[in-house]
Design an enzyme around this catalytic site. Structure first.
Site, short mmCIF file in Angstrom:
data_model
loop_
_atom_site.label_atom_id
_atom_site.label_comp_id
_atom_site.label_asym_id
_atom_site.label_seq_id
_atom_site.Cartn_x
_atom_site.Cartn_y
_atom_site.Cartn_z
N ASP A 41 4.92 -4.36 -3.50
CA ASP A 41 3.88 -5.03 -2.63
C ASP A 41 3.66 -6.49 -1.69
O ASP A 41 4.29 -7.56 -1.98
CB ASP A 41 2.24 -4.93 -3.30
CG ASP A 41 1.18 -4.89 -2.38
OD1 ASP A 41 0.97 -3.97 -1.56
OD2 ASP A 41 0.91 -6.28 -2.43
N GLU A 98 7.63 -3.84 0.44
CA GLU A 98 6.26 -3.55 1.45
C GLU A 98 6.99 -5.01 2.46
O GLU A 98 5.93 -6.09 2.52
CB GLU A 98 5.48 -3.30 1.24
CG GLU A 98 4.46 -3.42 2.53
CD GLU A 98 2.87 -3.64 1.97
OE1 GLU A 98 1.59 -3.52 2.68
OE2 GLU A 98 2.36 -4.80 0.97
N ASP A 148 3.95 0.93 -8.06
CA ASP A 148 4.04 0.01 -7.68
C ASP A 148 3.81 -1.81 -8.84
O ASP A 148 3.15 -1.85 -9.62
CB ASP A 148 2.64 -0.12 -7.12
CG ASP A 148 2.55 -0.24 -5.22
OD1 ASP A 148 3.21 -0.49 -4.72
OD2 ASP A 148 1.48 0.58 -4.49
N HIS A 182 -1.26 3.86 2.41
CA HIS A 182 -2.59 4.34 2.33
C HIS A 182 -3.59 2.32 3.40
O HIS A 182 -4.52 2.98 3.12
CB HIS A 182 -2.45 3.53 0.85
CG HIS A 182 -1.34 2.49 0.47
ND1 HIS A 182 -0.88 2.31 0.25
CD2 HIS A 182 -2.55 0.97 -0.16
CE1 HIS A 182 -0.31 1.14 0.46
NE2 HIS A 182 -0.99 0.51 0.66
N ASP A 183 -2.70 2.03 4.02
CA ASP A 183 -2.84 1.16 5.27
C ASP A 183 -3.42 1.91 5.98
O ASP A 183 -4.31 0.89 6.50
CB ASP A 183 -2.56 -0.14 4.41
CG ASP A 183 -2.33 -0.83 3.72
OD1 ASP A 183 -3.74 -0.60 2.65
OD2 ASP A 183 -1.88 -1.32 2.88
#
Length: 532
Positions: free
Chosen positions: A208, A271, A107, A332-333
């Site tokens: 990200d 993302e 990430d 994860h969100d």
């Protein structure tokens, strides 16, 4: 790892048809008894991923961080968080994964740093500091209010007053100051960061906030949201001037050249928080920016055939020639597909996995998807996500970050007996990994069979770097039938039985016992090979 030369023939992209497994490091396996998952814990469980049949693993943030946002507030871009391990551990993980045919993605957080990063510590020392212009600073309005109306992702003003005499921008938490991508020095530093990790054998990055880097140079107010959806804006404002700025595309054209200077080419997976296929496709450029971008309209869709089919068709039509789509149902969100799409219904989770495994392009599984792991209602007193601590009920992001339930032992196989895990262990409704390994009809067995079928039948279309062909054959309120490569998928999205399609049945999503002849069960999908 070598750099390629113009005369070399680049191999086909490995990610076409691949399955990437998102692994939340702190919740995978605790190897040292401190209650947190770590890199050595990943190494201990790599055989599970090789057995399952995934192609790559994407690790949640591994870089040093104060953990105000659990690693998405980076304080050192070329290190490893000491609670997770060392650079040597990460090197060993890359090597051990490679021996099993698995690639490793990290990430990367280029939109902002931690306020504890040395760059920001210097920037905050005064207006004349060397790193001052590495961040977005601005004077307040004449009434001493913030420079504009931008809000951070919690709904609070995105500007923090600093004692050095200006506001700084944070589109996320105040401890996550936004970098200033108008500054060439920031570009130079991230080029070095990419090369540092690529040289260590990292196969690529999940980037990200990939659409957020540049901010409007004039810092204009965002307009009202109007009738826009959650990906157009939140808290009543439309993301116009603090997101999706056109200059961001130049960053990825630059990074793509770096990624493709290596052999094999490194992957840039963004993302890409955008509301439609056209804006998603823009981040692929003319096949010269990101190689992959997450399809959030698909992930946010209700689990109903007409909308999913429409998004799939629009996405494939919008991407540039050779562009590879990305499909996911959990992260994860957002929460877990077994809860968001399935409502805890095993049949729906099975059907969702079948759809994800058979769409053309790249599929991403979140750890636990393979056992239909559900969200966990983490009590408020045990929550660890600072951004959602004040959310009532079970809507915090912690619900989808709880430890992997490996077995029924004390500590669940995640940690040792008597150790308190960083987030509470849930009670998996369909049993642990060990339980499902022993059940030939389990969701885990289905997921493994789906990935094996995908590799055998659908990845052939990617041998020449071309995604499998796709066509919607029939869509209504209860059924989605599509052709993907040489196969036909028929998915029953209703609580009523349907007619089984013609052709050779290769795999059904339902449990194998008591299969009625000629009947597609409620919430069941089937993969068939049409008669020639």
């Amino acid at each position: 790892m070598s750099h390629s030369t113009p005369s070399e023939q680049a191999p086909p992209p490995w990610w076409h048809g691949a399955v990437i497994y998102q692994l939340y490091v702190r919740s995978w396996r605790d190897s040292d008894g401190d209650g947190y998952g770590d890199l050595r814990g990943i190494i201990e469980r790599l055989d599970h991923l090789a057995w399952l049949g995934v192609d790559a693993i994407w690790l949640s943030p591994t870089m040093p961080s104060p953990d105000e946002d659990w690693g998405y507030d980076v304080s050192d871009y070329t290190g490893v968080h000491p609670e997770l391990g060392t650079l040597a551990d990460l090197d060993e993980l890359i090597a051990q994964a490679g021996r099993r045919g698995l690639r490793v993605l990290l990430d990367l957080v280029p939109n902002h740093t931690s306020s504890a990063h040395p760059w920001f510590a210097d920037a905050a020392s005064g207006r004349a500091a060397a790193h001052r212009d590495w961040y977005v600073w601005a004077d307040g309005k004449p009434d001493d209010g913030p420079p504009n109306n931008w809000l951070d992702f919690t709904g609070h003003p995105a500007w923090q007053w600093h004692e050095s005499g200006q506001y700084y921008l944070h589109n996320f938490l105040p401890g996550q100051p936004d970098l200033n991508w108008w500054n060439p020095a920031v570009h130079d530093e991230f080029r070095r960061i990419l090369e540092f990790w690529f040289e260590r054998g990292i196969a690529g990055f999940r980037i990200d906030v990939a659409n957020g880097l540049y901010k409007d140079a004039e810092l204009r107010d965002n307009p009202p949201l109007g009738d826009g959806g959650p990906m157009d804006g939140v808290f009543g404002l439309r993301f116009i001037y603090n997101n999706n700025r056109p200059e961001t595309h130049g960053v990825y054209r630059d990074w793509r050249k770096i990624a493709e200077s290596y052999s094999p080419a490194r992957l840039l997976l963004g993302e890409t928080w955008v509301p439609d296929a056209e804006r998603l496709a823009a981040y692929y450029g003319d096949d010269d920016e990101l190689q992959l971008g997450f399809n959030f309209p698909f992930a946010f869709s209700d689990f109903e055939p007409a909308r999913l089919a429409q998004i799939a068709e629009l996405t494939l039509a919008a991407l540039p020639p050779g562009g590879c789509p990305v499909w996911m149902g959990s992260n994860h969100d957002l929460g877990r597909l077994a809860s968001r799409w399935g409502g805890g219904d095993e049949r729906k989770a099975r059907l969702a996995l079948l759809v994800l495994a058979t769409l053309p392009g790249t599929s991403v599984l979140y750890y636990g998807d393979e056992i239909a792991m559900t969200d966990v209602d983490v009590p408020a007193a045990l929550r660890r996500d600072p951004a959602t601590l004040d959310i009532e009920g079970g809507a915090s992001r912690d619900r989808a970050r709880t430890p992997m339930p490996w077995d029924g032992s004390p500590g669940g196989g995640f940690t040792g007996p008597g150790v308190t895990p960083w987030l509470p262990l849930g009670s998996p409704p369909l049993g642990t990994v060990a339980d499902q390994r022993d059940d030939a009809g389990s969701v885990l067995a289905l997921c493994r069979d789906l990935l094996a079928l995908r590799r055998a039948e659908l990845r052939r279309a990617g041998i020449d770097g071309v995604r499998a062909e796709f066509e919607n054959l029939h869509v209504d309120d209860g059924q989605w039938v599509y052709r993907t490569g040489p196969l036909v998928v028929t998915a029953n999205f209703t609580g009523q039985p349907a007619e089984m399609p013609a052709g050779e049945v290769l795999l059904r999503s339902g449990r194998p016992e008591d299969v009625p002849p000629g009947i597609l069960r409620p919430w069941e999908g089937v993969i068939t090979r049409p008669a020639r």
